[in-house]
Scaffold this active site. Structure first.
Site, PDB file in Angstrom:
ATOM      1  N   CYS A 199      -2.092   8.499   3.680  1.00 48.44           N
ATOM      2  CA  CYS A 199      -2.024   7.879   2.357  1.00 48.44           C
ATOM      3  C   CYS A 199      -3.321   8.067   1.591  1.00 48.44           C
ATOM      4  O   CYS A 199      -3.351   7.911   0.370  1.00 48.44           O
ATOM      5  CB  CYS A 199      -1.694   6.396   2.488  1.00 48.44           C
ATOM      6  SG  CYS A 199      -2.863   5.492   3.527  1.00 48.44           S
ATOM      7  N   GLU A 223       0.890  -1.163   0.000  1.00 45.22           N
ATOM      8  CA  GLU A 223       0.000   0.000   0.000  1.00 45.22           C
ATOM      9  C   GLU A 223       0.924   1.207   0.000  1.00 45.22           C
ATOM     10  O   GLU A 223       1.656   1.437   0.952  1.00 45.22           O
ATOM     11  CB  GLU A 223      -0.897  -0.043   1.240  1.00 45.22           C
ATOM     12  CG  GLU A 223      -1.946   1.051   1.269  1.00 45.22           C
ATOM     13  CD  GLU A 223      -1.564   2.161   2.212  1.00 45.22           C
ATOM     14  OE1 GLU A 223      -1.227   3.262   1.702  1.00 45.22           O
ATOM     15  OE2 GLU A 223      -1.568   1.944   3.431  1.00 45.22           O
TER      16      GLU A 223
END
Length: 679
Positions: A297, A258
């Site tokens: 993120c 990720e």
């Protein structure tokens, strides 16, 4: 000030920093806080300890045992958050930021604990999907199962969420039955270390279930094999470097990434300044810029708005950002703290300068930044910055460079098709949000932009009060994305658990599959109970115990009485001519719910006993109509048992109804709660 000596937890022992250490500084004041180093750790011994101690202990537990363990651990941490909040200030986080990190991580653990008990069996193997019929007579069947990997999960986490980033990986890993070695980003590892020390001190986890590296990973990745998993969160460049490790490639070690994500938020063409959606868009975007100082993120990096609304958005964003007080996160009134480190500050300013080569700075000035608090001149503070990209079609940097801080860019679109094109220019993201009250726009974007994004978040006046926010990955929903976002996937409820398991296809007879899965499979051998199953306690019942009832004739009087009593006078039950004209019926037929009532009357033991309640009925299907003068009988089989409390458990029964010709006419699953002891 004495430096914190950050310890690793290896082989059941706390080990202080060794070899070449790294100094860690306060994000707020720049002073040295701690040092960490792991040069003397024996990574093979850590792997062996996890595989010899942690793995077997976890796999000896059922999914429900491990779910209860997670709940206990989450409860323990939840009662000890205050010391973590205090330490979190030093990372540059405000109290609100810390709650996103700390409370969010603990909440994720609670969710997986709940899902483990509600959605997974009280067993050691997880059935994935439905049974597959591989033969004409049902004697050869197939079932997919997931079993825990026999290795170790190596969690390499980012600096921005030192608690949530650990717990959101740890919860599904432990629920799967796999031990973990946690490697937090060094710059904020002191907060992770404090949380791990709490977990170890709790005594809730078995030995070897968790280990911690404060420092580098050395040759750890060179020692992994096909039973291990690497789960990584961080930059695309680091992910590429790690996943190209020769040993990772040679042994096909699972690598879940990720990483960078240029997340977009789209203001729908229907969201004009006089609508609630416009205000919602401004609120969401400004919150994503300032929460955790933009170090998320999932933060919004590209604001895609109608050409006619570009200046309105810039003006509204400027007004809202002007109200943001920046400074020491522990000082009252501060709404945005510092970046996690001075290195991060330099990186963000460099990336913002790159974006500035093709975009105009519309808001923000690092040179005139005013801070709330004293002694902050060496802190990692950055002004919120809002850029305007006037030509997003020909721009490239804004679609490929992420300034991982309080930085976003506004760009205009001509129509929905153009907005979708700009969304997808990011090359794959974790999340994109769309603020619109138009379902048709939402559908078009889902179909055409969906392949480029891991999550689409739609919000409007209806959902705005209860929505969780653009930047909040939920444990119930998948988190990850294609392309630039890493191509990985985590969370997503039970889906996240199966990433740490091996999915395998198992083929065999009904008896074999019943034995493997602990759930009765149709066609398996019946067991004759010594007494009616409803008189037997939860622990006495065996999978496969079956009672076969006597038959009952269905009469026309039964059908008519049921119709008049319930009000269900549907023509198939009451009009012979109309029913006969229906291709599904030979004439008037019995109500399906009448048959269910007859089934209960046939198999129920009426006297008080261990069966406490009927709690549900699943997967009801009718195979053949029943007419007046037909006879029906029932078989009732113990299908699955699940402990629910210390006093009772859930028993699922497989129910089949047959007519006088032994043809199946109905089938369903009955749920009951059954006591452990007779009263």
């Amino acid at each position: 000030m004495t430096l914190m000596q950050l310890e690793s937890y290896a082989g059941g022992q706390w080990v202080g920093p060794s070899g070449k250490t790294r100094k860690i500084h306060s994000a707020v004041t720049g002073v040295e806080l701690a040092e960490a180093g792991s040069d003397d750790l024996n990574f093979q011994e850590m792997l062996d300890h996890a595989k010899r101690k942690g793995g077997p202990a976890l796999r000896a537990m059922t999914f429900h045992d491990r779910a209860r363990m997670l709940k206990s651990l989450a409860t323990y941490l939840n009662e000890r958050r205050d010391p973590l909040y205090e330490l979190s200030y030093k990372t540059g986080a405000t109290l609100a930021d810390s709650k996103v990190d700390i409370d969010g991580g603990i909440g994720t653990m609670f969710v997986f604990a709940s899902k483990g008990r509600r959605e997974m069996p009280d067993a050691h193997i997880y059935p994935d999907g439905d049974l597959e019929i591989l033969s004409r007579n049902g004697t050869f069947l197939g079932q997919h199962y997931c079993t825990p990997l026999l290795g170790v999960a190596v969690h390499i986490n980012a600096f921005n969420f030192p608690v949530w980033g650990m717990l959101e990986k740890l919860a599904p890993t432990l629920l799967a039955g796999v031990p973990a070695i946690v490697k937090p980003a060094t710059s904020t590892s002191y907060l992770t270390e404090a949380c791990v020390k709490m977990m170890v001190e709790s005594g809730i986890l078995p030995e070897g279930a968790i280990q911690l590296i404060c420092g580098g990973t050395g040759d750890l990745l060179d020692r992994l094999d096909c039973q291990d998993v690497v789960s990584f969160t961080g930059s695309a460049s680091t992910a590429s470097y790690l996943r190209s490790n020769k040993n990772i490639l040679d042994n096909s070690v699972r690598f879940v990434a990720e990483q960078d994500s240029l997340n977009a938020s789209v203001l729908g063409p229907d969201a004009t300044p006089d609508t609630p959606e416009f205000d919602l868009f401004i609120k969401e975007a400004s919150r994503e810029i300032t929460t955790k100082a933009g170090q998320k993120c999932t933060a919004i990096r590209r604001m895609i708005v109608p050409n006619t609304q570009v200046q309105n958005v810039i003006d509204a964003m400027s007004v809202r950002l002007d109200k943001t007080t920046i400074g020491d996160p522990s000082v009252e009134g501060t709404r945005m703290g510092a970046l996690a480190s001075l290195d991060q500050k330099r990186d963000v300013l460099e990336k913002a300068a790159e974006i500035g080569t093709e975009c105009k700075l519309a808001y923000g000035n690092q040179d005139t930044l005013t801070l709330n608090g004293d002694g902050l001149e060496n802190g990692a503070f950055v002004s919120p910055m809002l850029f305007h990209c006037e030509d997003p079609d020909n721009a490239s940097i804004v679609h490929s460079t992420e300034a991982f801080g309080p930085v976003a860019t506004v760009m205009g679109y001509r129509d929905v098709a153009h907005a979708i094109e700009l969304m997808n220019k990011g090359g794959g993201s974790l999340v994109a949000s769309v603020i619109t009250n138009d379902p048709e726009i939402a559908q078009e974007i889902t179909i055409k932009a969906g392949p480029f994004h891991g999550r689409l978040y739609f919000n409007n006046r209806t959902s705005m009060k209860e929505s969780t926010g653009h930047g909040s990955p939920l444990p119930h929903m998948v988190h990850g994305g294609p392309g630039r976002a890493g191509g990985g996937e985590e969370l997503g409820g039970v889906r996240g658990v199966t990433h740490y398991m091996q999915r395998l296809a198992v083929q065999g007879s009904p008896d074999i599959l019943t034995g493997i899965g602990g759930t009765y499979v149709k066609g398996a051998t019946f067991i004759d109970p010594p007494a009616h199953p409803f008189t037997r306690t939860f622990h006495e019942l065996q999978i496969g115990e079956t009672v076969h009832t006597a038959s009952r004739k269905v009469t026309i009087e039964d059908i008519e009485h049921f119709a008049h009593f319930t009000g269900d006078n549907f023509y198939a039950h009451m009009d012979e001519e109309a029913a006969a004209a229906n291709p599904f019926f030979p004439g008037r037929v019995a109500h399906g719910y009448l048959l269910l009532s007859f089934a209960a009357g046939l198999f129920v033991e009426p006297n008080p006993g261990p069966v406490l309640a009927n709690t549900g009925l699943n997967d009801l299907t009718f195979q053949k109509p029943v007419s007046a003068d037909d006879e029906v009988r029932v078989s009732l089989t113990v299908k699955r048992k699940t402990k629910r409390t210390d006093e009772y458990g859930e028993v699922r029964w497989h129910v089949n109804m047959f007519n006088q010709n032994d043809e199946q006419v109905a089938e369903y699953e009955l749920l009951t709660m059954v006591a452990f002891e007779r009263t």
